[in-house]
Design a protein around this motif. Structure first.
Motif, PDB file in Angstrom:
ATOM      1  N   VAL A  45       0.848  -1.197   0.000  1.00 41.77           N
ATOM      2  CA  VAL A  45       0.000   0.000   0.000  1.00 41.77           C
ATOM      3  C   VAL A  45       0.882   1.246   0.000  1.00 41.77           C
ATOM      4  O   VAL A  45       0.628   2.204  -0.727  1.00 41.77           O
ATOM      5  CB  VAL A  45      -0.961   0.010   1.213  1.00 41.77           C
ATOM      6  CG1 VAL A  45      -1.686   1.342   1.332  1.00 41.77           C
ATOM      7  CG2 VAL A  45      -1.966  -1.142   1.092  1.00 41.77           C
ATOM      8  N   ASN A  46       1.937   1.218   0.787  1.00 41.56           N
ATOM      9  CA  ASN A  46       2.840   2.361   0.866  1.00 41.56           C
ATOM     10  C   ASN A  46       3.568   2.605  -0.449  1.00 41.56           C
ATOM     11  O   ASN A  46       3.811   3.743  -0.825  1.00 41.56           O
ATOM     12  CB  ASN A  46       3.870   2.155   1.985  1.00 41.56           C
ATOM     13  CG  ASN A  46       4.763   3.345   2.161  1.00 41.56           C
ATOM     14  OD1 ASN A  46       4.315   4.476   2.270  1.00 41.56           O
ATOM     15  ND2 ASN A  46       6.061   3.099   2.173  1.00 41.56           N
ATOM     16  N   ASP A  47       3.903   1.537  -1.158  1.00 42.98           N
ATOM     17  CA  ASP A  47       4.657   1.665  -2.399  1.00 42.98           C
ATOM     18  C   ASP A  47       3.836   2.234  -3.550  1.00 42.98           C
ATOM     19  O   ASP A  47       4.386   2.624  -4.570  1.00 42.98           O
ATOM     20  CB  ASP A  47       5.233   0.308  -2.821  1.00 42.98           C
ATOM     21  CG  ASP A  47       6.356  -0.150  -1.900  1.00 42.98           C
ATOM     22  OD1 ASP A  47       6.888   0.672  -1.136  1.00 42.98           O
ATOM     23  OD2 ASP A  47       6.687  -1.346  -1.939  1.00 42.98           O
ATOM     24  N   SER A  48       2.517   2.271  -3.389  1.00 43.29           N
ATOM     25  CA  SER A  48       1.637   2.786  -4.438  1.00 43.29           C
ATOM     26  C   SER A  48       0.847   3.958  -3.888  1.00 43.29           C
ATOM     27  O   SER A  48       0.444   3.956  -2.735  1.00 43.29           O
ATOM     28  CB  SER A  48       0.651   1.704  -4.878  1.00 43.29           C
ATOM     29  OG  SER A  48       1.345   0.572  -5.314  1.00 43.29           O
ATOM     30  N   SER A  49       0.607   4.927  -4.722  1.00 47.96           N
ATOM     31  CA  SER A  49      -0.228   6.041  -4.265  1.00 47.96           C
ATOM     32  C   SER A  49      -1.670   5.704  -4.629  1.00 47.96           C
ATOM     33  O   SER A  49      -2.208   6.160  -5.623  1.00 47.96           O
ATOM     34  CB  SER A  49       0.213   7.352  -4.911  1.00 47.96           C
ATOM     35  OG  SER A  49       0.150   7.254  -6.310  1.00 47.96           O
ATOM     36  N   VAL A  56      -3.340  -5.544  -4.515  1.00 47.67           N
ATOM     37  CA  VAL A  56      -2.619  -6.065  -3.348  1.00 47.67           C
ATOM     38  C   VAL A  56      -2.693  -7.592  -3.362  1.00 47.67           C
ATOM     39  O   VAL A  56      -1.680  -8.271  -3.139  1.00 47.67           O
ATOM     40  CB  VAL A  56      -3.183  -5.502  -2.021  1.00 47.67           C
ATOM     41  CG1 VAL A  56      -2.486  -6.138  -0.822  1.00 47.67           C
ATOM     42  CG2 VAL A  56      -3.040  -3.985  -1.963  1.00 47.67           C
ATOM     43  N   ALA A  57      -3.869  -8.138  -3.647  1.00 46.81           N
ATOM     44  CA  ALA A  57      -4.047  -9.593  -3.698  1.00 46.81           C
ATOM     45  C   ALA A  57      -3.110 -10.216  -4.730  1.00 46.81           C
ATOM     46  O   ALA A  57      -2.466 -11.239  -4.458  1.00 46.81           O
ATOM     47  CB  ALA A  57      -5.495  -9.945  -4.012  1.00 46.81           C
ATOM     48  N   LYS A  58      -3.014  -9.583  -5.878  1.00 46.31           N
ATOM     49  CA  LYS A  58      -2.132 -10.097  -6.928  1.00 46.31           C
ATOM     50  C   LYS A  58      -0.679 -10.044  -6.473  1.00 46.31           C
ATOM     51  O   LYS A  58       0.072 -11.003  -6.654  1.00 46.31           O
ATOM     52  CB  LYS A  58      -2.325  -9.280  -8.211  1.00 46.31           C
ATOM     53  CG  LYS A  58      -1.495  -9.775  -9.366  1.00 46.31           C
ATOM     54  CD  LYS A  58      -1.739  -8.959 -10.615  1.00 46.31           C
ATOM     55  CE  LYS A  58      -0.834  -9.468 -11.728  1.00 46.31           C
ATOM     56  NZ  LYS A  58      -0.881  -8.633 -12.911  1.00 46.31           N
ATOM     57  N   ASN A  59      -0.272  -8.936  -5.873  1.00 49.08           N
ATOM     58  CA  ASN A  59       1.106  -8.787  -5.408  1.00 49.08           C
ATOM     59  C   ASN A  59       1.459  -9.795  -4.316  1.00 49.08           C
ATOM     60  O   ASN A  59       2.596 -10.255  -4.230  1.00 49.08           O
ATOM     61  CB  ASN A  59       1.353  -7.368  -4.895  1.00 49.08           C
ATOM     62  CG  ASN A  59       1.338  -6.338  -5.992  1.00 49.08           C
ATOM     63  OD1 ASN A  59       1.536  -6.646  -7.161  1.00 49.08           O
ATOM     64  ND2 ASN A  59       1.085  -5.099  -5.637  1.00 49.08           N
ATOM     65  N   LEU A  60       0.491 -10.120  -3.482  1.00 49.39           N
ATOM     66  CA  LEU A  60       0.715 -11.071  -2.391  1.00 49.39           C
ATOM     67  C   LEU A  60       0.480 -12.515  -2.819  1.00 49.39           C
ATOM     68  O   LEU A  60       0.776 -13.439  -2.065  1.00 49.39           O
ATOM     69  CB  LEU A  60      -0.204 -10.753  -1.204  1.00 49.39           C
ATOM     70  CG  LEU A  60       0.024  -9.426  -0.497  1.00 49.39           C
ATOM     71  CD1 LEU A  60      -1.037  -9.217   0.581  1.00 49.39           C
ATOM     72  CD2 LEU A  60       1.417  -9.351   0.107  1.00 49.39           C
ATOM     73  N   ASP A  61      -0.106 -12.682  -4.005  1.00 47.19           N
ATOM     74  CA  ASP A  61      -0.481 -14.001  -4.515  1.00 47.19           C
ATOM     75  C   ASP A  61      -1.459 -14.684  -3.552  1.00 47.19           C
ATOM     76  O   ASP A  61      -1.301 -15.849  -3.184  1.00 47.19           O
ATOM     77  CB  ASP A  61       0.764 -14.875  -4.754  1.00 47.19           C
ATOM     78  CG  ASP A  61       0.458 -16.097  -5.610  1.00 47.19           C
ATOM     79  OD1 ASP A  61      -0.499 -16.036  -6.424  1.00 47.19           O
ATOM     80  OD2 ASP A  61       1.153 -17.114  -5.462  1.00 47.19           O
ATOM     81  N   LEU A  62      -2.466 -13.902  -3.148  1.00 44.13           N
ATOM     82  CA  LEU A  62      -3.506 -14.398  -2.239  1.00 44.13           C
ATOM     83  C   LEU A  62      -4.879 -14.186  -2.861  1.00 44.13           C
ATOM     84  O   LEU A  62      -5.046 -13.367  -3.762  1.00 44.13           O
ATOM     85  CB  LEU A  62      -3.462 -13.634  -0.904  1.00 44.13           C
ATOM     86  CG  LEU A  62      -2.248 -13.836  -0.015  1.00 44.13           C
ATOM     87  CD1 LEU A  62      -2.321 -12.896   1.181  1.00 44.13           C
ATOM     88  CD2 LEU A  62      -2.143 -15.283   0.451  1.00 44.13           C
ATOM     89  N   ALA A  63      -5.855 -14.898  -2.343  1.00 45.43           N
ATOM     90  CA  ALA A  63      -7.232 -14.714  -2.786  1.00 45.43           C
ATOM     91  C   ALA A  63      -7.713 -13.321  -2.405  1.00 45.43           C
ATOM     92  O   ALA A  63      -7.277 -12.746  -1.394  1.00 45.43           O
ATOM     93  CB  ALA A  63      -8.130 -15.773  -2.151  1.00 45.43           C
ATOM     94  N   VAL A  92     -12.209   1.533  -5.456  1.00 42.11           N
ATOM     95  CA  VAL A  92     -11.873   1.853  -4.071  1.00 42.11           C
ATOM     96  C   VAL A  92     -10.380   1.603  -3.911  1.00 42.11           C
ATOM     97  O   VAL A  92      -9.886   0.507  -4.187  1.00 42.11           O
ATOM     98  CB  VAL A  92     -12.677   0.998  -3.069  1.00 42.11           C
ATOM     99  CG1 VAL A  92     -12.239   1.285  -1.646  1.00 42.11           C
ATOM    100  CG2 VAL A  92     -14.171   1.259  -3.233  1.00 42.11           C
ATOM    101  N   GLN A  93      -9.683   2.650  -3.511  1.00 42.39           N
ATOM    102  CA  GLN A  93      -8.245   2.543  -3.332  1.00 42.39           C
ATOM    103  C   GLN A  93      -7.909   2.451  -1.852  1.00 42.39           C
ATOM    104  O   GLN A  93      -8.628   2.983  -1.006  1.00 42.39           O
ATOM    105  CB  GLN A  93      -7.547   3.755  -3.946  1.00 42.39           C
ATOM    106  CG  GLN A  93      -7.769   3.852  -5.451  1.00 42.39           C
ATOM    107  CD  GLN A  93      -7.195   5.124  -6.026  1.00 42.39           C
ATOM    108  OE1 GLN A  93      -7.294   6.183  -5.437  1.00 42.39           O
ATOM    109  NE2 GLN A  93      -6.581   5.003  -7.193  1.00 42.39           N
TER     110      GLN A  93
END
Length: 147
Positions: A45-49, A56-63, A92-93
């Protein structure tokens, strides 16, 4: 030493150092009762504005549902907030709150302490060389594609 064994040694060293570095910084997470996966999500979240839960789900490879639970807990603890996109009201960001930034800064400070401790016996030239080599490896790693 052959290239193969040299590369194996580099991989092993980087892997072990990475684990030690993360563990050292995670001591602070205990104070906040935050899991490591929650902290990793907070960093995304911090790395993206403004990042969506789906990203986030894709980056974490989670459902998506698991990631929603993680963001819910982070929001409940005041580390992030949800906000409608100004350009697309359907989106929603997730955005970081000052307390989330403070936590990340504390963890990074702790990690820097660890690096200072393990490099204290290196002279200035060795530290500069190490820095240059790591930066060169990082630049190259960003060009490598993986699935």
């Amino acid at each position: 030493m052959s290239f193969a064994s040299s590369n194996e040694s580099i991989e092993k060293s980087l892997r072990k150092l990475s684990v030690q570095l993360r563990l050292y910084g995670r001591e602070i997470l205990k104070e906040y009762k935050l899991s490591k996966i929650q902290f990793i999500a907070l960093q995304w979240v911090n790395d993206s504005s403004g990042i969506t839960i789906g990203q986030v789900a894709k980056n974490l490879d989670l459902a998506y549902s698991t990631t929603t639970d993680i963001i819910d807990r982070l929001e409940k603890n005041g580390f992030v907030r949800r906000e409608r996109s100004k350009t697309d009201k359907r989106l929603v960001q997730v955005k970081i709150e000052p307390t989330g930034l403070e936590l990340i800064e504390r963890v990074i400070e702790k990690r820097i302490e660890f690096i200072e401790e393990i490099t204290q016996d290196l002279d200035l030239n060795e530290k500069e060389l190490l820095t240059k080599l790591l930066e060169k490896m990082m630049e190259k790693s960003e060009l490598v594609r993986y699935e």
